[in-house]
Design a protein around this motif. Structure first.
Motif, PDB file in Angstrom:
ATOM      1  N   SER A  59       0.858  -1.186   0.000  1.00  0.00           N
ATOM      2  CA  SER A  59       0.000   0.000   0.000  1.00  0.00           C
ATOM      3  C   SER A  59       0.888   1.228   0.000  1.00  0.00           C
ATOM      4  N   SER A  69      -4.037   1.198  -2.656  1.00  0.00           N
ATOM      5  CA  SER A  69      -3.779  -0.195  -2.299  1.00  0.00           C
ATOM      6  C   SER A  69      -4.248  -1.107  -3.427  1.00  0.00           C
ATOM      7  N   ARG A  71      -6.090  -4.722  -4.326  1.00  0.00           N
ATOM      8  CA  ARG A  71      -7.007  -5.744  -3.805  1.00  0.00           C
ATOM      9  C   ARG A  71      -7.070  -6.908  -4.772  1.00  0.00           C
ATOM     10  N   LYS A  73      -9.233  -9.766  -6.419  1.00  0.00           N
ATOM     11  CA  LYS A  73     -10.639 -10.122  -6.634  1.00  0.00           C
ATOM     12  C   LYS A  73     -10.683 -11.559  -7.144  1.00  0.00           C
ATOM     13  N   ARG A  93      -6.206  -8.446  -9.898  1.00  0.00           N
ATOM     14  CA  ARG A  93      -5.893  -7.482  -8.849  1.00  0.00           C
ATOM     15  C   ARG A  93      -6.359  -6.113  -9.331  1.00  0.00           C
ATOM     16  N   THR A  96      -7.078   0.377  -5.749  1.00  0.00           N
ATOM     17  CA  THR A  96      -8.102   1.176  -5.081  1.00  0.00           C
ATOM     18  C   THR A  96      -7.454   2.414  -4.477  1.00  0.00           C
TER      19      THR A  96
END
Length: 117
Positions: A59, A69, A71, A73, A93, A96
């Motif tokens: 991050s 950052s 994330r 999925k 990925r 965000t």
């Protein structure tokens, strides 16, 4: 917006996009001791460090700005909204961004505190 002032843009006709060139020009203008080449090198190094951290899955938190950052999925079944046909969506990925309360307040026109926070 700077760390100490917030000047929200209120007229839709005056909207502009902050481009890489405009940001580089702002760095150069705020540091008169730097040459354009030095300002470009510093700016590019900063962007590269941020990008490299995100690629590693780290991050990136920029105080008074926000948190970037990555994330993960999972795979899932999606649906085409027009036709209703189901289709698999591969795992991926996603990047965000969560703005800091300071940035959110500036965007919404709230005055900043004298210490820049």
């Amino acid at each position: 917006m700077t760390a100490r002032t917030c000047e929200p843009q209120s007229h839709a006709a005056e909207r502009r996009t902050a481009t890489r060139a405009a940001l580089l020009e702002a760095v150069y203008a705020s540091c008169p001791a730097l040459s354009r080449a030095q300002a470009r090198q510093i700016f590019e190094m900063a962007l590269e460090e941020i990008s490299d951290a995100l690629v590693r899955g780290d991050s990136v938190k920029l105080r008074s700005f926000g948190l970037f950052s990555v994330r993960a999925k999972r795979e899932r079944i999606g649906r085409n909204p027009r036709t209703g046909v189901e289709a698999p969506i591969k795992p991926r990925r996603v990047l965000t961004f969560k703005p800091s309360p300071v940035l959110s307040a500036c965007v919404n026109g709230a005055p900043t505190r004298p210490d820049g926070e």
